[in-house]
Motif scaffolding. Sequence first.
Motif, PDB file in Angstrom:
ATOM      1  N   ILE A 119      -2.891  17.748 -12.051  1.00 13.87           N
ATOM      2  CA  ILE A 119      -2.742  16.307 -11.831  1.00 13.87           C
ATOM      3  C   ILE A 119      -1.341  16.059 -11.291  1.00 13.87           C
ATOM      4  CG2 ILE A 119      -2.837  14.013 -12.872  1.00 13.87           C
ATOM      5  CD1 ILE A 119      -4.532  15.266 -15.123  1.00 13.87           C
ATOM      6  N   PHE A 120      -1.265  15.490 -10.108  1.00 10.39           N
ATOM      7  CA  PHE A 120       0.022  15.276  -9.445  1.00 10.39           C
ATOM      8  C   PHE A 120       0.491  13.824  -9.559  1.00 10.39           C
ATOM      9  CE2 PHE A 120      -2.293  18.583  -7.200  1.00 10.39           C
ATOM     10  CZ  PHE A 120      -1.353  19.595  -7.038  1.00 10.39           C
ATOM     11  N   ASP A 121       1.753  13.666  -9.908  1.00 12.56           N
ATOM     12  CA  ASP A 121       2.385  12.375  -9.692  1.00 12.56           C
ATOM     13  C   ASP A 121       2.457  12.234  -8.170  1.00 12.56           C
ATOM     14  OD1 ASP A 121       3.861   9.997 -10.083  1.00 12.56           O
ATOM     15  OD2 ASP A 121       5.735  11.113  -9.816  1.00 12.56           O
ATOM     16  N   LEU A 122       2.598  11.019  -7.673  1.00  9.55           N
ATOM     17  CA  LEU A 122       2.597  10.814  -6.221  1.00  9.55           C
ATOM     18  C   LEU A 122       4.004  10.717  -5.645  1.00  9.55           C
ATOM     19  CD1 LEU A 122       0.994  10.372  -3.635  1.00  9.55           C
ATOM     20  CD2 LEU A 122       0.822   7.940  -4.240  1.00  9.55           C
ATOM     21  N   ASP A 123       4.706   9.648  -5.999  1.00 12.44           N
ATOM     22  CA  ASP A 123       6.052   9.432  -5.471  1.00 12.44           C
ATOM     23  C   ASP A 123       7.006  10.521  -5.960  1.00 12.44           C
ATOM     24  OD1 ASP A 123       4.958   7.188  -4.446  1.00 12.44           O
ATOM     25  OD2 ASP A 123       5.989   5.772  -5.745  1.00 12.44           O
ATOM     26  N   GLY A 124       7.620  11.217  -5.026  1.00 12.88           N
ATOM     27  CA  GLY A 124       8.575  12.252  -5.389  1.00 12.88           C
ATOM     28  C   GLY A 124       7.958  13.626  -5.579  1.00 12.88           C
ATOM     29  N   VAL A 125       6.622  13.691  -5.565  1.00 16.13           N
ATOM     30  CA  VAL A 125       5.940  14.970  -5.734  1.00 16.13           C
ATOM     31  C   VAL A 125       5.132  15.311  -4.483  1.00 16.13           C
ATOM     32  CG1 VAL A 125       4.207  16.240  -7.052  1.00 16.13           C
ATOM     33  CG2 VAL A 125       5.851  14.786  -8.240  1.00 16.13           C
TER      34      VAL A 125
ATOM     35  N   ALA B 192      -6.078  16.244  -8.814  1.00 20.47           N
ATOM     36  CA  ALA B 192      -6.121  14.792  -9.018  1.00 20.47           C
ATOM     37  C   ALA B 192      -4.738  14.179  -8.872  1.00 20.47           C
ATOM     38  CB  ALA B 192      -6.686  14.472 -10.399  1.00 20.47           C
ATOM     39  N   ILE B 193      -4.727  12.877  -8.699  1.00 16.81           N
ATOM     40  CA  ILE B 193      -3.483  12.106  -8.654  1.00 16.81           C
ATOM     41  C   ILE B 193      -3.387  11.294  -9.936  1.00 16.81           C
ATOM     42  CG2 ILE B 193      -2.290  10.148  -7.579  1.00 16.81           C
ATOM     43  CD1 ILE B 193      -2.020  12.615  -5.917  1.00 16.81           C
ATOM     44  N   GLY B 194      -2.196  11.285 -10.540  1.00 20.25           N
ATOM     45  CA  GLY B 194      -1.928  10.450 -11.709  1.00 20.25           C
ATOM     46  C   GLY B 194      -0.637   9.695 -11.458  1.00 20.25           C
ATOM     47  N   SER B 195      -0.743   8.496 -10.911  1.00 11.40           N
ATOM     48  CA  SER B 195       0.431   7.727 -10.502  1.00 11.40           C
ATOM     49  C   SER B 195       0.387   6.306 -11.040  1.00 11.40           C
ATOM     50  CB  SER B 195       0.519   7.683  -8.964  1.00 11.40           C
ATOM     51  OG  SER B 195       1.506   6.773  -8.538  1.00 11.40           O
ATOM     52  N   SER B 196       1.523   5.808 -11.466  1.00  8.49           N
ATOM     53  CA  SER B 196       1.603   4.433 -11.964  1.00  8.49           C
ATOM     54  C   SER B 196       1.602   3.413 -10.827  1.00  8.49           C
ATOM     55  CB  SER B 196       2.882   4.251 -12.802  1.00  8.49           C
ATOM     56  OG  SER B 196       2.869   5.078 -13.934  1.00  8.49           O
ATOM     57  N   SER B 197       1.723   3.892  -9.609  1.00  7.67           N
ATOM     58  CA  SER B 197       1.784   3.002  -8.447  1.00  7.67           C
ATOM     59  C   SER B 197       0.454   2.306  -8.177  1.00  7.67           C
ATOM     60  CB  SER B 197       2.193   3.794  -7.204  1.00  7.67           C
ATOM     61  OG  SER B 197       2.114   2.985  -6.044  1.00  7.67           O
ATOM     62  N   LYS B 198       0.518   1.024  -7.848  1.00 13.60           N
ATOM     63  CA  LYS B 198      -0.680   0.277  -7.472  1.00 13.60           C
ATOM     64  C   LYS B 198      -0.949   0.416  -5.972  1.00 13.60           C
ATOM     65  CE  LYS B 198      -0.598  -3.144 -11.188  1.00 13.60           C
ATOM     66  NZ  LYS B 198      -0.641  -4.582 -11.535  1.00 13.60           N
ATOM     67  N   ASN B 199      -0.046   1.117  -5.289  1.00 14.55           N
ATOM     68  CA  ASN B 199      -0.200   1.338  -3.850  1.00 14.55           C
ATOM     69  C   ASN B 199      -0.642   2.760  -3.533  1.00 14.55           C
ATOM     70  OD1 ASN B 199       0.855  -1.282  -2.714  1.00 14.55           O
ATOM     71  ND2 ASN B 199       2.612  -0.679  -3.950  1.00 14.55           N
ATOM     72  N   THR B 200      -1.151   3.445  -4.539  1.00 16.05           N
ATOM     73  CA  THR B 200      -1.531   4.853  -4.379  1.00 16.05           C
ATOM     74  C   THR B 200      -2.486   5.082  -3.214  1.00 16.05           C
ATOM     75  OG1 THR B 200      -1.168   5.365  -6.714  1.00 16.05           O
ATOM     76  CG2 THR B 200      -2.681   6.798  -5.492  1.00 16.05           C
ATOM     77  N   MET B 201      -3.554   4.294  -3.138  1.00 12.49           N
ATOM     78  CA  MET B 201      -4.545   4.506  -2.086  1.00 12.49           C
ATOM     79  C   MET B 201      -3.970   4.237  -0.701  1.00 12.49           C
ATOM     80  SD  MET B 201      -7.126   5.865  -3.363  1.00 12.49           S
ATOM     81  CE  MET B 201      -7.956   5.917  -1.777  1.00 12.49           C
ATOM     82  N   LEU B 202      -3.101   3.255  -0.585  1.00 14.52           N
ATOM     83  CA  LEU B 202      -2.470   2.960   0.703  1.00 14.52           C
ATOM     84  C   LEU B 202      -1.617   4.140   1.138  1.00 14.52           C
ATOM     85  CD1 LEU B 202      -1.571   1.200   3.064  1.00 14.52           C
ATOM     86  CD2 LEU B 202       0.120   0.127   1.546  1.00 14.52           C
ATOM     87  N   ILE B 203      -0.832   4.687   0.212  1.00 16.32           N
ATOM     88  CA  ILE B 203       0.032   5.821   0.531  1.00 16.32           C
ATOM     89  C   ILE B 203      -0.797   7.037   0.935  1.00 16.32           C
ATOM     90  CG2 ILE B 203       1.717   7.451  -0.399  1.00 16.32           C
ATOM     91  CD1 ILE B 203       2.674   5.152  -2.244  1.00 16.32           C
ATOM     92  N   LEU B 204      -1.834   7.332   0.145  1.00 13.43           N
ATOM     93  CA  LEU B 204      -2.678   8.484   0.453  1.00 13.43           C
ATOM     94  C   LEU B 204      -3.367   8.327   1.807  1.00 13.43           C
ATOM     95  CD1 LEU B 204      -4.321   9.205  -3.028  1.00 13.43           C
ATOM     96  CD2 LEU B 204      -2.491  10.493  -1.907  1.00 13.43           C
ATOM     97  N   LYS B 205      -3.769   7.111   2.118  1.00 13.46           N
ATOM     98  CA  LYS B 205      -4.412   6.859   3.411  1.00 13.46           C
ATOM     99  C   LYS B 205      -3.429   7.123   4.546  1.00 13.46           C
ATOM    100  CE  LYS B 205      -6.948   3.402   6.080  1.00 13.46           C
ATOM    101  NZ  LYS B 205      -7.486   2.005   6.102  1.00 13.46           N
TER     102      LYS B 205
END
Length: 215
Positions: free
Chosen positions: A10-16, A114-127
């Motif tokens: 499970i990856f954090d998103l920002d910074g990872v 998987a992604i485990g991020s507190s960001s509400k913009n996760t899907m936008l970033i991944l896209k």
Amino acid sequence: MGYKKMKAIIFDLDGVICSTDHYHYLAWKSLADDLNIPFDEKDNERLRGVSRMESLDIILEKSKENYSLKEKEQFADRKNKLYQQYLLKMSTKDLSKEVKETLEQLRKKGLKLAIGSSSKNTMLILKQLGLDTFFDAISDGNSIQYSKPHPEVFMKAADLLNIPYKECLVVEDAISGCFAAKSASMNVAALSSAYHCTFADYHLNCFKELLDIKY
């Protein structure tokens, strides 16, 4: 070190997976300037791995004004809109070759990702990165009630994967995220700012060292 058998990462998103710290900083800085509140990159370090509203409360500690909840929500919304404008400038070029190739190799090992991020913009970033359909599960700020260091975001990711918590490895760059993972009895690989985390199971000098771990 860690558990013998791991089936999911499970990856954090920002910074990872990518770096959006500078965009966060620019958006918070713009808001703080508008409110005449001192804010610099050192202050920004306190916001790593923290939810939007909690980040705002930290910034407002230096304010002489007392704002209502409604006003705070408006400030947070303004910051997010500024941040999203910056995110729209991202592209697949912001996904490093190292991260992309490592993810592909981990997938070939048969691991669930998987992604485990507190960001509400996760899907936008991944896209923007071209990864919106890559991961087996995504747990983010839109589906959780508690932000890190609470383990909810990682627990939800594991539940979506249907993998026991003890068989999950979390990759984090923030101490709060490492603590969240350990609170869920998960393995933790710490990198970047969290590299020296004393309770992490693995310490990574770079992302591709994930391939050196025995799963």
